[in-house]
Design a protein around this motif. Sequence first.
Motif, PDB file in Angstrom:
ATOM      1  N   PRO A  79       2.409 -40.025 -16.944  1.00  0.00           N
ATOM      2  CA  PRO A  79       2.575 -40.979 -15.679  1.00  0.00           C
ATOM      3  C   PRO A  79       3.656 -41.977 -16.047  1.00  0.00           C
ATOM      4  N   ILE A  80       3.974 -42.368 -16.898  1.00  0.00           N
ATOM      5  CA  ILE A  80       4.983 -43.238 -16.904  1.00  0.00           C
ATOM      6  C   ILE A  80       6.515 -42.734 -16.829  1.00  0.00           C
ATOM      7  N   ILE A  81       6.594 -41.450 -17.206  1.00  0.00           N
ATOM      8  CA  ILE A  81       7.791 -40.705 -17.141  1.00  0.00           C
ATOM      9  C   ILE A  81       7.990 -40.417 -15.583  1.00  0.00           C
ATOM     10  N   VAL A  82       6.996 -39.692 -14.848  1.00  0.00           N
ATOM     11  CA  VAL A  82       7.214 -39.213 -13.510  1.00  0.00           C
ATOM     12  C   VAL A  82       7.427 -40.500 -12.903  1.00  0.00           C
ATOM     13  N   THR A  83       6.643 -41.442 -12.759  1.00  0.00           N
ATOM     14  CA  THR A  83       6.778 -42.653 -11.780  1.00  0.00           C
ATOM     15  C   THR A  83       7.785 -43.378 -11.965  1.00  0.00           C
ATOM     16  N   ASN A  84       8.415 -43.619 -13.145  1.00  0.00           N
ATOM     17  CA  ASN A  84       9.580 -44.324 -13.608  1.00  0.00           C
ATOM     18  C   ASN A  84      10.767 -43.736 -13.319  1.00  0.00           C
ATOM     19  N   GLY A  85      10.757 -42.323 -13.290  1.00  0.00           N
ATOM     20  CA  GLY A  85      11.914 -41.553 -12.937  1.00  0.00           C
ATOM     21  C   GLY A  85      11.931 -41.551 -11.269  1.00  0.00           C
ATOM     22  N   ALA A  86      10.865 -41.556 -10.484  1.00  0.00           N
ATOM     23  CA  ALA A  86      10.945 -41.684  -9.105  1.00  0.00           C
ATOM     24  C   ALA A  86      11.522 -42.907  -8.667  1.00  0.00           C
ATOM     25  N   SER A  87      11.120 -43.857  -9.452  1.00  0.00           N
ATOM     26  CA  SER A  87      11.459 -45.327  -9.201  1.00  0.00           C
ATOM     27  C   SER A  87      12.914 -45.620  -9.219  1.00  0.00           C
ATOM     28  N   LEU A  88      13.682 -44.904 -10.232  1.00  0.00           N
ATOM     29  CA  LEU A  88      14.942 -44.881 -10.609  1.00  0.00           C
ATOM     30  C   LEU A  88      15.650 -44.079  -9.288  1.00  0.00           C
ATOM     31  N   ALA A  89      15.111 -43.299  -8.453  1.00  0.00           N
ATOM     32  CA  ALA A  89      15.788 -42.646  -7.805  1.00  0.00           C
ATOM     33  C   ALA A  89      15.795 -43.481  -6.467  1.00  0.00           C
ATOM     34  N   LEU A  90      14.453 -44.107  -5.954  1.00  0.00           N
ATOM     35  CA  LEU A  90      14.227 -44.827  -5.004  1.00  0.00           C
ATOM     36  C   LEU A  90      14.908 -46.159  -5.015  1.00  0.00           C
ATOM     37  N   ASN A  91      15.116 -46.809  -6.269  1.00  0.00           N
ATOM     38  CA  ASN A  91      15.991 -47.792  -6.345  1.00  0.00           C
ATOM     39  C   ASN A  91      17.512 -48.047  -6.253  1.00  0.00           C
ATOM     40  N   SER A  92      17.865 -46.628  -6.793  1.00  0.00           N
ATOM     41  CA  SER A  92      19.208 -46.206  -6.577  1.00  0.00           C
ATOM     42  C   SER A  92      19.517 -46.109  -5.116  1.00  0.00           C
ATOM     43  N   PHE A  93      18.594 -45.691  -4.185  1.00  0.00           N
ATOM     44  CA  PHE A  93      18.969 -45.832  -2.839  1.00  0.00           C
ATOM     45  C   PHE A  93      18.984 -47.113  -2.175  1.00  0.00           C
ATOM     46  N   MET A  94      18.160 -47.837  -2.481  1.00  0.00           N
ATOM     47  CA  MET A  94      18.087 -49.180  -2.011  1.00  0.00           C
ATOM     48  C   MET A  94      19.480 -49.870  -2.554  1.00  0.00           C
ATOM     49  N   LEU A  95      19.689 -49.669  -3.584  1.00  0.00           N
ATOM     50  CA  LEU A  95      20.989 -50.523  -4.155  1.00  0.00           C
ATOM     51  C   LEU A  95      22.281 -50.070  -3.253  1.00  0.00           C
ATOM     52  N   TYR A  96      22.124 -48.607  -2.905  1.00  0.00           N
ATOM     53  CA  TYR A  96      23.276 -47.953  -2.025  1.00  0.00           C
ATOM     54  C   TYR A  96      23.105 -48.614  -0.672  1.00  0.00           C
ATOM     55  N   LEU A  97      21.946 -48.745  -0.030  1.00  0.00           N
ATOM     56  CA  LEU A  97      21.936 -49.686   1.323  1.00  0.00           C
ATOM     57  C   LEU A  97      22.320 -51.012   0.998  1.00  0.00           C
ATOM     58  N   MET A  98      22.154 -51.726   0.173  1.00  0.00           N
ATOM     59  CA  MET A  98      22.554 -52.999  -0.167  1.00  0.00           C
ATOM     60  C   MET A  98      24.259 -53.295  -0.435  1.00  0.00           C
ATOM     61  N   LEU A  99      24.761 -52.254  -0.978  1.00  0.00           N
ATOM     62  CA  LEU A  99      25.990 -52.086  -1.036  1.00  0.00           C
ATOM     63  C   LEU A  99      26.822 -51.824   0.391  1.00  0.00           C
ATOM     64  N   ARG A 100      26.224 -50.867   1.184  1.00  0.00           N
ATOM     65  CA  ARG A 100      26.522 -50.495   2.472  1.00  0.00           C
ATOM     66  C   ARG A 100      26.505 -51.674   3.464  1.00  0.00           C
ATOM     67  N   TYR A 101      25.458 -52.424   3.637  1.00  0.00           N
ATOM     68  CA  TYR A 101      25.030 -53.165   4.627  1.00  0.00           C
ATOM     69  C   TYR A 101      25.446 -54.688   4.266  1.00  0.00           C
ATOM     70  N   ARG A 102      25.822 -55.012   2.994  1.00  0.00           N
ATOM     71  CA  ARG A 102      26.180 -56.300   2.862  1.00  0.00           C
ATOM     72  C   ARG A 102      27.319 -56.983   3.435  1.00  0.00           C
TER      73      ARG A 102
END
Lengths: 88, 88
Positions: free
Chosen positions: B61-84
Amino acid sequence: MEWTDVLGIVAGICTTASVIPQIRKAWKTKEVDDVSPGMFATLMLGVGLWVIYGITQDDLPIIVTNGASLALNSFMLYLMLRYRKKKK
Amino acid sequence: MEWTDVLGIVAGICTTASVIPQIRKAWKTKEVDDVSPGMFATLMLGVGLWVIYGITQDDLPIIVTNGASLALNSFMLYLMLRYRKKKK
Protein backbone atom coordinates in the motif's frame (compact mmCIF):
# COMPACT_ATOMS: atom_id res chain seq x y z
CA MET A 1 15.77 2.05 16.10
CA GLU A 2 16.47 0.68 12.60
CA TRP A 3 17.73 2.93 9.79
CA THR A 4 14.46 2.18 8.01
CA ASP A 5 12.62 3.77 10.96
CA VAL A 6 14.76 6.87 10.45
CA LEU A 7 13.93 6.81 6.72
CA GLY A 8 10.23 6.55 7.49
CA ILE A 9 10.46 9.39 9.99
CA VAL A 10 12.32 11.66 7.52
CA ALA A 11 9.75 10.80 4.82
CA GLY A 12 6.99 11.54 7.32
CA ILE A 13 8.54 14.84 8.38
CA CYS A 14 8.57 15.94 4.72
CA THR A 15 4.97 14.96 3.93
CA THR A 16 3.80 16.28 7.30
CA ALA A 17 5.76 19.54 7.10
CA SER A 18 4.72 20.13 3.48
CA VAL A 19 1.57 21.95 4.59
CA ILE A 20 3.63 24.44 6.66
CA PRO A 21 4.66 26.59 3.63
CA GLN A 22 0.97 26.65 2.65
CA ILE A 23 -0.07 27.71 6.15
CA ARG A 24 2.59 30.46 6.16
CA LYS A 25 1.42 31.71 2.77
CA ALA A 26 -2.25 31.76 3.77
CA TRP A 27 -1.40 33.40 7.10
CA LYS A 28 0.69 36.12 5.42
CA THR A 29 -1.49 36.91 2.41
CA LYS A 30 -4.89 36.09 3.93
CA GLU A 31 -5.72 34.77 0.44
CA VAL A 32 -6.93 31.19 0.03
CA ASP A 33 -9.18 31.46 -3.04
CA ASP A 34 -7.02 29.27 -5.29
CA VAL A 35 -6.55 26.56 -2.65
CA SER A 36 -8.99 23.65 -2.91
CA PRO A 37 -11.05 22.89 0.23
CA GLY A 38 -11.73 19.45 -1.28
CA MET A 39 -8.00 18.79 -1.20
CA PHE A 40 -7.74 19.40 2.53
CA ALA A 41 -10.95 17.56 3.39
CA THR A 42 -9.82 14.45 1.47
CA LEU A 43 -6.32 14.74 2.88
CA MET A 44 -7.60 14.84 6.47
CA LEU A 45 -9.79 11.77 5.92
CA GLY A 46 -6.78 10.01 4.40
CA VAL A 47 -4.27 10.84 7.14
CA GLY A 48 -6.88 9.86 9.75
CA LEU A 49 -7.15 6.42 8.13
CA TRP A 50 -3.33 6.19 7.91
CA VAL A 51 -3.16 6.67 11.69
CA ILE A 52 -5.52 3.70 12.15
CA TYR A 53 -3.49 1.67 9.62
CA GLY A 54 -0.29 2.52 11.48
CA ILE A 55 -1.84 1.32 14.74
CA THR A 56 -2.82 -2.02 13.17
CA GLN A 57 0.74 -2.42 11.80
CA ASP A 58 2.33 -1.20 15.02
CA ASP A 59 4.27 1.20 12.79
CA LEU A 60 5.41 4.21 14.79
CA PRO A 61 6.55 6.46 11.89
CA ILE A 62 3.14 6.14 10.22
CA ILE A 63 1.24 6.87 13.45
CA VAL A 64 3.32 9.87 14.58
CA THR A 65 3.69 11.60 11.22
CA ASN A 66 0.07 11.20 10.14
CA GLY A 67 -1.14 12.30 13.57
CA ALA A 68 0.90 15.50 13.26
CA SER A 69 -0.34 15.87 9.67
CA LEU A 70 -3.93 15.68 10.86
CA ALA A 71 -3.29 18.52 13.33
CA LEU A 72 -1.55 20.76 10.78
CA ASN A 73 -4.17 20.15 8.09
CA SER A 74 -6.95 20.94 10.55
CA PHE A 75 -5.28 24.31 11.18
CA MET A 76 -5.00 24.96 7.42
CA LEU A 77 -8.68 24.10 6.96
CA TYR A 78 -9.49 26.58 9.75
CA LEU A 79 -7.48 29.30 7.93
CA MET A 80 -9.33 28.50 4.70
CA LEU A 81 -12.71 28.87 6.37
CA ARG A 82 -11.55 32.08 8.03
CA TYR A 83 -10.12 33.77 4.94
CA ARG A 84 -12.34 32.52 2.15
CA LYS A 85 -14.33 35.10 0.23
CA LYS A 86 -17.91 34.76 -0.83
CA LYS A 87 -18.39 33.25 -4.28
CA LYS A 88 -18.23 35.88 -7.01
CA MET B 1 -5.02 -9.81 1.24
CA GLU B 2 -5.57 -8.84 4.89
CA TRP B 3 -8.24 -6.30 5.89
CA THR B 4 -5.41 -4.08 7.10
CA ASP B 5 -4.05 -4.04 3.53
CA VAL B 6 -7.47 -2.83 2.38
CA LEU B 7 -7.43 -0.15 5.11
CA GLY B 8 -3.98 0.99 4.00
CA ILE B 9 -5.09 1.10 0.37
CA VAL B 10 -8.24 3.14 1.20
CA ALA B 11 -6.11 5.52 3.33
CA GLY B 12 -3.64 5.76 0.46
CA ILE B 13 -6.37 6.41 -2.11
CA CYS B 14 -7.59 9.34 0.02
CA THR B 15 -4.19 10.95 0.57
CA THR B 16 -3.20 10.26 -3.04
CA ALA B 17 -6.49 11.46 -4.53
CA SER B 18 -6.56 14.56 -2.32
CA VAL B 19 -4.54 16.54 -4.86
CA ILE B 20 -7.12 15.83 -7.61
CA PRO B 21 -9.60 18.53 -6.43
CA GLN B 22 -6.66 20.96 -6.37
CA ILE B 23 -5.62 19.96 -9.91
CA ARG B 24 -9.23 20.38 -11.12
CA LYS B 25 -9.46 23.81 -9.50
CA ALA B 26 -6.15 25.00 -10.97
CA TRP B 27 -7.06 23.55 -14.39
CA LYS B 28 -10.47 25.28 -14.40
CA THR B 29 -9.54 28.67 -12.96
CA LYS B 30 -5.95 28.88 -14.25
CA GLU B 31 -5.26 30.61 -10.92
CA VAL B 32 -2.57 29.22 -8.62
CA ASP B 33 -1.32 32.36 -6.85
CA ASP B 34 -2.54 31.32 -3.39
CA VAL B 35 -1.14 27.79 -3.64
CA SER B 36 2.31 27.32 -2.09
CA PRO B 37 5.00 25.91 -4.43
CA GLY B 38 6.98 25.02 -1.28
CA MET B 39 4.13 22.75 -0.23
CA PHE B 40 4.29 20.72 -3.42
CA ALA B 41 8.09 20.60 -3.54
CA THR B 42 8.28 19.31 0.05
CA LEU B 43 5.39 16.91 -0.58
CA MET B 44 7.11 15.40 -3.62
CA LEU B 45 10.35 14.88 -1.70
CA GLY B 46 8.33 13.26 1.10
CA VAL B 47 6.30 10.86 -1.04
CA GLY B 48 9.49 9.90 -2.91
CA LEU B 49 11.08 8.92 0.40
CA TRP B 50 7.88 7.06 1.40
CA VAL B 51 8.20 4.94 -1.75
CA ILE B 52 11.74 3.95 -0.70
CA TYR B 53 10.52 3.26 2.87
CA GLY B 54 7.70 1.09 1.49
CA ILE B 55 10.21 -0.92 -0.53
CA THR B 56 12.36 -1.55 2.57
CA GLN B 57 9.25 -2.66 4.49
CA ASP B 58 7.88 -4.68 1.57
CA ASP B 59 4.65 -2.73 2.16
CA LEU B 60 2.60 -2.64 -1.05
CA PRO B 61 0.00 0.00 0.00
CA ILE B 62 2.79 2.47 0.84
CA ILE B 63 4.66 1.85 -2.42
CA VAL B 64 1.64 2.01 -4.76
CA THR B 65 -0.13 4.99 -3.19
CA ASN B 66 2.96 7.15 -2.77
CA GLY B 67 4.10 6.30 -6.29
CA ALA B 68 0.75 7.51 -7.65
CA SER B 69 0.97 10.54 -5.36
CA LEU B 70 4.36 11.44 -6.81
CA ALA B 71 2.90 11.37 -10.34
CA LEU B 72 -0.16 13.51 -9.43
CA ASN B 73 1.89 16.04 -7.47
CA SER B 74 4.34 16.35 -10.36
CA PHE B 75 1.40 17.26 -12.60
CA MET B 76 0.15 19.84 -10.08
CA LEU B 77 3.63 21.37 -9.88
CA TYR B 78 3.63 21.59 -13.69
CA LEU B 79 0.27 23.42 -13.60
CA MET B 80 1.65 25.81 -10.98
CA LEU B 81 4.68 26.65 -13.10
CA ARG B 82 2.43 27.07 -16.13
CA TYR B 83 -0.18 29.33 -14.55
CA ARG B 84 1.82 31.33 -12.04
CA LYS B 85 1.90 35.08 -12.53
CA LYS B 86 4.94 37.26 -12.18
CA LYS B 87 5.45 38.72 -8.70
CA LYS B 88 3.51 41.94 -8.27
